[in-house]
Design a protein around this motif. Structure first.
Motif, PDB file in Angstrom:
ATOM      1  N   SER A 110      -9.400   9.437   7.015  1.00  0.00           N
ATOM      2  CA  SER A 110      -8.654   8.322   6.445  1.00  0.00           C
ATOM      3  C   SER A 110      -9.559   7.590   5.459  1.00  0.00           C
ATOM      4  O   SER A 110     -10.549   6.997   5.864  1.00  0.00           O
ATOM      5  CB  SER A 110      -8.207   7.384   7.578  1.00  0.00           C
ATOM      6  OG  SER A 110      -7.736   6.177   7.033  1.00  0.00           O
ATOM      7  N   GLU A 111      -9.251   7.699   4.179  1.00  0.00           N
ATOM      8  CA  GLU A 111     -10.092   7.080   3.148  1.00  0.00           C
ATOM      9  C   GLU A 111      -9.230   6.635   1.971  1.00  0.00           C
ATOM     10  O   GLU A 111      -8.209   7.254   1.692  1.00  0.00           O
ATOM     11  CB  GLU A 111     -11.106   8.102   2.611  1.00  0.00           C
ATOM     12  CG  GLU A 111     -12.284   8.373   3.512  1.00  0.00           C
ATOM     13  CD  GLU A 111     -13.254   7.229   3.644  1.00  0.00           C
ATOM     14  OE1 GLU A 111     -13.327   6.395   2.728  1.00  0.00           O
ATOM     15  OE2 GLU A 111     -13.931   7.151   4.691  1.00  0.00           O
ATOM     16  N   PRO A 112      -9.669   5.604   1.227  1.00  0.00           N
ATOM     17  CA  PRO A 112      -8.998   5.285  -0.034  1.00  0.00           C
ATOM     18  C   PRO A 112      -9.172   6.449  -0.998  1.00  0.00           C
ATOM     19  O   PRO A 112     -10.182   7.168  -0.948  1.00  0.00           O
ATOM     20  CB  PRO A 112      -9.725   4.051  -0.544  1.00  0.00           C
ATOM     21  CG  PRO A 112     -10.431   3.501   0.638  1.00  0.00           C
ATOM     22  CD  PRO A 112     -10.742   4.647   1.535  1.00  0.00           C
ATOM     23  N   GLU A 160       0.835  -1.203   0.000  1.00  0.00           N
ATOM     24  CA  GLU A 160       0.000   0.000   0.000  1.00  0.00           C
ATOM     25  C   GLU A 160       0.872   1.256   0.000  1.00  0.00           C
ATOM     26  O   GLU A 160       1.931   1.269   0.627  1.00  0.00           O
ATOM     27  CB  GLU A 160      -0.856  -0.016   1.271  1.00  0.00           C
ATOM     28  CG  GLU A 160      -2.184   0.653   1.115  1.00  0.00           C
ATOM     29  CD  GLU A 160      -3.013   0.619   2.398  1.00  0.00           C
ATOM     30  OE1 GLU A 160      -4.170   0.981   2.309  1.00  0.00           O
ATOM     31  OE2 GLU A 160      -2.486   0.243   3.472  1.00  0.00           O
ATOM     32  N   CYS A 195      -0.722   7.902  -4.502  1.00  0.00           N
ATOM     33  CA  CYS A 195      -1.123   7.108  -3.332  1.00  0.00           C
ATOM     34  C   CYS A 195      -2.423   6.329  -3.510  1.00  0.00           C
ATOM     35  O   CYS A 195      -3.257   6.666  -4.338  1.00  0.00           O
ATOM     36  CB  CYS A 195      -1.253   8.012  -2.110  1.00  0.00           C
ATOM     37  SG  CYS A 195       0.319   8.728  -1.702  1.00  0.00           S
ATOM     38  N   ASP A 196      -2.570   5.277  -2.702  1.00  0.00           N
ATOM     39  CA  ASP A 196      -3.786   4.482  -2.684  1.00  0.00           C
ATOM     40  C   ASP A 196      -4.782   5.020  -1.652  1.00  0.00           C
ATOM     41  O   ASP A 196      -5.986   4.859  -1.786  1.00  0.00           O
ATOM     42  CB  ASP A 196      -3.486   3.026  -2.288  1.00  0.00           C
ATOM     43  CG  ASP A 196      -2.422   2.427  -3.178  1.00  0.00           C
ATOM     44  OD1 ASP A 196      -2.485   2.671  -4.383  1.00  0.00           O
ATOM     45  OD2 ASP A 196      -1.529   1.728  -2.657  1.00  0.00           O
ATOM     46  N   ARG A 197      -4.224   5.611  -0.600  1.00  0.00           N
ATOM     47  CA  ARG A 197      -5.083   6.011   0.524  1.00  0.00           C
ATOM     48  C   ARG A 197      -4.511   7.295   1.120  1.00  0.00           C
ATOM     49  O   ARG A 197      -3.293   7.517   1.069  1.00  0.00           O
ATOM     50  CB  ARG A 197      -5.059   4.899   1.579  1.00  0.00           C
ATOM     51  CG  ARG A 197      -6.077   5.030   2.673  1.00  0.00           C
ATOM     52  CD  ARG A 197      -6.405   3.663   3.250  1.00  0.00           C
ATOM     53  NE  ARG A 197      -5.262   2.993   3.834  1.00  0.00           N
ATOM     54  CZ  ARG A 197      -4.894   3.093   5.099  1.00  0.00           C
ATOM     55  NH1 ARG A 197      -5.571   3.856   5.929  1.00  0.00           N
ATOM     56  NH2 ARG A 197      -3.854   2.429   5.551  1.00  0.00           N
ATOM     57  N   VAL A 255       0.491   5.073   1.187  1.00  0.00           N
ATOM     58  CA  VAL A 255      -0.411   5.946   1.953  1.00  0.00           C
ATOM     59  C   VAL A 255       0.211   7.330   2.081  1.00  0.00           C
ATOM     60  O   VAL A 255       1.409   7.456   2.335  1.00  0.00           O
ATOM     61  CB  VAL A 255      -0.662   5.346   3.355  1.00  0.00           C
ATOM     62  CG1 VAL A 255      -1.375   6.341   4.254  1.00  0.00           C
ATOM     63  CG2 VAL A 255      -1.495   4.086   3.246  1.00  0.00           C
TER      64      VAL A 255
END
Lengths: 247, 310
Positions: free
Chosen positions: B215-217, B31, B201-203, B33
């Protein structure tokens, strides 16, 4: 710890500072050595006539090592002032703190590197009285005690310098702190009428140095120098732990 | 899936100031982030605690199931960290520096050369090995900084503002590098540039005043918000007149005939365009508003500031 030691040595010897300190130390002491030797040769006849017990050890070697300790006291803070201050300034301290090594290994690596530079200085100084073996026979016991005293004093200077450097981001301030501590320790014995067991005398660096330069190596002197080295190193480790916020 | 990095109620006080309070994070393998937030939000402090440079006042950091406080050496071997200022020795050559960093993280002599050459080619430093770090450009110094974080092949890479101080071309290169690293590593990076988070980024996590407030995708957040539109009018009416239009929930004047209009649910941009065209306001431009991420960021990080300033 070996990685830190190798890096520190590379940095110390890459910069002209270590070479400059070693060269200046050698130049000044060679000059003093020559002066002492010349004076000794001038009064040698008179000493023989007076059947004096003073010889080349007391009149040349002891003053030379004493001077070496004083000159090294002025030079060592210049070597040590960058040790941690520069890491703080460049932000490289985070590289060390984030690495899987202990604070003690960081301090140990840096201290050993400084010690190796000072061993070079010590060898250069020791070569001068040892060269006298060619023409005369100094008191070997006193000579060994003197060289041991110089080695221990150099280690103490390095440890105090390293600790001072861990306190500040400014190398000049680190040098000032080292000078203050070292000069204070060296002049504690100058207090008038101090009794032989006065705490000021016991704490004085010069007092223990002079005893050993006279050929007297007591367990008290060895313990003093051991503490002189260990205490600042311990304080430096604690300082690093405080930096991480653990202290 | 087991989280690679997990924090539990991470707090850090500096004197009377709570720099970080009660941060709970999770990062899964593979991931990327982004930790976003205005300056002083506590991003760097959080990252310094994640890599063991700073001990938390309370709370725990677990990496690969290992508590960073209890098993610091084993946990730190899994981390590569690039601080905000790259931790470079300007008087060392690139190869000397990377060798030192590798040894510091316990890489054996037999693997040293291979690992060093691998990160050099990964970071585009192939022919810089003999150069003094102090003589490299800022962009190349940043690459050396990233290379040191990768040299021991860590599972978790922590990058604190990896593109600060770089020119636009270098920023594009560094972002491409981060994206390519994401294939084999978990990455947490801090930034106050929203476009950076959106591009790699993914999230996203948004920090404000020491707490994680969001905090979110990223997937749907990076879509432009269809309910907020920006219009430019040649002969603009009063703000209140615009706010009173059918389908408009609120209107903000941005100056020079520019307005931001928030639509009511069910009202489309087409309907609004028709309403505006019917009036004699000389509609010059109608565009979708900020991305949702930008809106969320602005809402979460400015509301209290105006309250605090009052």
């Amino acid at each position: 710890m070996r990685a830190i030691l190798a890096k520190e040595l590379r940095q110390l010897f890459h910069s002209p500072l270590a070479w400059g300190v070693l060269a200046a130390l050698q130049l000044i002491l060679a000059w003093l050595f020559m002066l002492q030797l010349e004076q000794f040769l001038q009064i040698q006849q008179r000493l023989t006539t007076l059947q004096s017990t003073l010889g080349v050890t007391a009149l040349v070697i002891a003053p030379l090592i004493d001077s070496a300790a004083t000159v090294a006291l002025l030079m060592t803070p210049l070597l040590t002032m960058n040790s941690f201050s520069r890491e703080y300034q460049q932000g490289t301290i985070d590289l060390l703190l984030a690495a899987p090594i202990s604070s003690a290994a960081i301090v140990g690596g840096k201290f050993l590197a400084l010690l190796l530079v000072l061993v070079c200085a010590w060898l250069l100084v020791a070569a001068m009285p040892l060269s006298l073996l060619v023409g005369t026979w100094p008191d070997i016991g006193t000579l060994i005690a003197s060289l041991l005293a110089l080695a221990l004093a150099l280690a103490g200077y390095a440890a105090i310098g390293l600790w001072a450097s861990s306190l500040t981001t400014q190398p000049a301030i680190a040098a000032v702190i080292s000078y203050a501590v070292l000069l204070l320790l060296s002049t504690l014995n100058l207090t008038a009428g101090a009794a032989p067991d006065s705490p000021l005398l016991v704490l004085s660096l010069s007092f223990h140095l002079q005893r050993m330069l006279g050929g007297l190596v007591g367990s008290g002197d060895l313990i003093y120098f051991a503490l002189l080295v260990a205490t600042p190193l311990l304080l430096t480790v604690m300082r690093l732990r405080r930096l991480r916020g653990g202290g | 899936m087991e989280a690679l990095l997990r924090t539990n109620q991470l707090c850090r006080r500096f004197g009377a100031v709570d720099a970080v309070q009660g941060v709970d994070l999770e990062l899964f393998p593979g991931e990327i982030v982004a930790l976003l937030g205005p300056n002083g939000a506590g991003k760097s402090t959080t990252l310094r605690m994640l890599c063991g440079c700073l001990t938390p006042s309370s709370g725990t950091v677990t990496i690969n199931g290992l508590d960073l406080q209890r098993s610091p050496f084993a946990a730190k071997r899994a981390i590569g960290y690039l601080p905000e200022t790259p931790p470079l020795y300007r008087d060392l050559r690139v190869d000397e520096y990377l060798n030192f960093c590798a040894r510091l993280r316990g890489v054996g002599t037999d693997q040293l050369r291979e690992k060093r050459e691998r990160v050099k080619s990964l970071c585009g430093l192939g022919d810089c090995g003999r150069r003094l770090i102090g003589n490299l450009s800022k962009g190349y110094q940043q690459r050396v900084g990233i290379a040191q974080a990768l040299i021991h092949d860590p599972q978790l890479i922590i990058l604190d503002e990896p593109s600060s101080g770089l020119d636009p071309n270098q920023i594009v290169e560094i972002r491409a590098l981060i994206r390519s690293l994401g294939a084999n590593h978990s990455i947490i990076l801090s930034s106050h540039i929203l476009a950076e988070a959106e591009s790699v980024c993914d999230r996203v996590l948004i920090m404000h005043r020491g707490s994680v407030v969001f905090s979110e995708p990223l997937g749907r957040l990076s879509e432009p918000d269809q309910q907020t539109l920006t219009v430019v009018l040649g002969t603009p009416p009063q703000r209140e007149t615009l706010a009173a239009l059918p389908g408009v929930a609120a209107a903000d004047a941005l100056g020079s005939g520019r307005f931001e209009l928030r639509l009511e649910a069910g009202c489309s941009s087409g309907q609004l365009a028709r309403e505006l065209a019917l009036r004699d306001w000389e509609l010059r431009e109608l565009s979708s508003g900020k991305s949702s991420l930008e809106q969320v960021f602005t809402r979460l990080t400015t509301v209290d500031r105006s309250a605090a300033g009052a």
